[in-house]
Design an enzyme around this catalytic site. Structure first.
Site, mmCIF file in Angstrom:
data_model
loop_
_atom_site.group_PDB
_atom_site.id
_atom_site.type_symbol
_atom_site.label_atom_id
_atom_site.label_comp_id
_atom_site.label_asym_id
_atom_site.label_seq_id
_atom_site.Cartn_x
_atom_site.Cartn_y
_atom_site.Cartn_z
ATOM 1 C CE LYS A 1 -7.980 -1.167 8.982
ATOM 2 N NZ LYS A 1 -6.681 -1.520 8.373
ATOM 3 N N GLY B 1 -0.453 4.796 -1.099
ATOM 4 C CA GLY B 1 -1.591 5.404 -0.416
ATOM 5 C C GLY B 1 -1.165 6.597 0.429
ATOM 6 C CD GLN B 2 -4.107 10.211 4.590
ATOM 7 O OE1 GLN B 2 -4.783 9.255 4.978
ATOM 8 N NE2 GLN B 2 -4.253 11.418 5.067
ATOM 9 N N GLY C 1 0.830 -1.212 0.000
ATOM 10 C CA GLY C 1 0.000 0.000 0.000
ATOM 11 C C GLY C 1 0.859 1.254 0.000
ATOM 12 C CG ASP D 1 -3.554 -8.726 -6.144
ATOM 13 O OD1 ASP D 1 -3.986 -8.348 -5.029
ATOM 14 O OD2 ASP D 1 -4.260 -9.304 -6.995
ATOM 15 C CE1 TYR E 1 -10.292 0.639 6.970
ATOM 16 C CE2 TYR E 1 -11.405 1.725 8.790
ATOM 17 C CZ TYR E 1 -10.270 1.517 8.044
ATOM 18 O OH TYR E 1 -9.114 2.188 8.351
#
Ligand code: SER
Length: 320
Positions: free
Chosen positions: A147, A11-12, A8, A53, A143
């Site tokens: 988590k 991402g941010q 990832g 992936d 989500y």
């Protein structure tokens, strides 16, 4: 920690964590990986970059072997608002992807796997005012369920299988380099773009919706400091509360208006995001993280607003 893989990475959080890790451990020792999102020049050219992936076990496992990885920062995730409409891909990334990384961690005897949980791991039955580290969770989002799975599976792999898995429950993360859009807390980033570009923002959350938030440099320190913590001091593994600040859209708008006096905000509530936000705590009690590995944030609301306006005005070429 000599050879690190970051999933990832585009991402941010990845976009800012990767350069910090490359500074600390040497650019050639930090392999950034992404899948769907296009990497920035910095991520792609500042050190090794590969396409992986995480939903494909062979791909993640081969990458770990080939690059002789000993530590993974597993950031790949579909955030809260998007996961509600993209359940299948969210399941693949948030559940299967995590399981693949942990299984490959055991197979390759990794030294450490860093995972990321969230305030999303809590739900409407959780005490919301100063949420303890150990409490009722029962999230009501796809989500959030992923988590809780991340925390429990991370703890299981640590205790039962001897893989050193560590993770924090991050609040909403505010930053200026990569704009996030798939989360419920992302209004607190978008508001700065709109304030600088249009002096006007329509907020999808109601004015009094209080949520825990953190500025990116503190989120990076949380992950890197926990990764470096002496293992013998840790009683918890993948489920540390970390807190920095809490504010409402109205309070954030006032802090922005005190720097940009023409700024105006209106509210047009998005029921999906509002429902998610209402199920999350206002503020977390992070005593456990402070005691076990010395967690302490540096940025409060004023420092965050000053720094966001300074950096974003340069990025957007706007005079303030
Ligand atoms: N920032 C995330 C979201 O809103 C919370 O972990 O989805």
């Amino acid at each position: 920690m000599n050879r690190i893989l970051v999933t990832g990475a585009c991402g941010q959080i990845g976009s800012e964590l990767v350069p910090e890790l490359r500074n600390k451990y040497g650019a050639e020792n930090v392999v950034a990986s992404g899948h769907i999102t296009t990497p920035s020049e910095d991520i792609k050219n500042g050190g090794p970059y590969i396409e992986v992936d995480v939903t494909n076990y062979e791909e993640i496992n081969e990458s770990i072997k080939h690059h002789k990885i000993d530590t993974v920062y597993h950031l790949a995730s579909i955030l809260s608002a998007l996961a509600e409409s993209k359940r299948r891909i969210a399941y693949e990334v948030n559940f299967t992807g995590l399981n693949n990384v942990l299984e490959s961690g055991v197979e390759n005897k990794l030294e450490r796997v860093m995972v990321v949980s969230s305030i999303g791991a809590f739900g409407p039955e959780t005490p919301g005012a100063n949420t303890p580290n150990e409490t009722i969770q029962k999230p009501t989002t796809h989500y959030g369920i992923s988590k809780v799975f991340t925390e429990l599976l991370g703890n299981y792999f640590s205790v039962k299988l001897g893989l050193d898995v560590r993770g924090v429950r991050l609040p909403g993360i505010i930053s200026w380099k990569v704009e996030p859009t798939a989360g419920t807390t992302d209004y607190a980033v978008e508001i700065f773009y709109k304030a600088l570009q249009n002096n006007y923002y329509v907020c999808p959350l109601g004015p009094d919706t209080r949520l825990p938030m953190m500025y990116m440099p503190d989120a990076i320190s949380a992950l890197m400091n926990l990764a470096d913590a002496e293992g013998t001091n840790l009683k918890h593994h993948a489920d540390f509360n970390v807190n920095a600040m809490s504010f409402t859209p109205k309070e954030l708008a006032e802090a922005i208006r005190s720097r940009l006096p023409d700024f105006r905000i209106e509210y047009d509530i998005d029921p999906l995001r509002q429902g998610i936000a209402d199920s999350w705590p206002d503020k977390l009690d992070d005593t456990v993280a402070r005691d076990e590995w010395g967690w302490s944030p540096k940025f409060g609301l004023d420092e965050l607003v000053d720094d966001m306006i300074k950096n974003l005005s340069i990025k957007l070429n706007q005079k303030v």
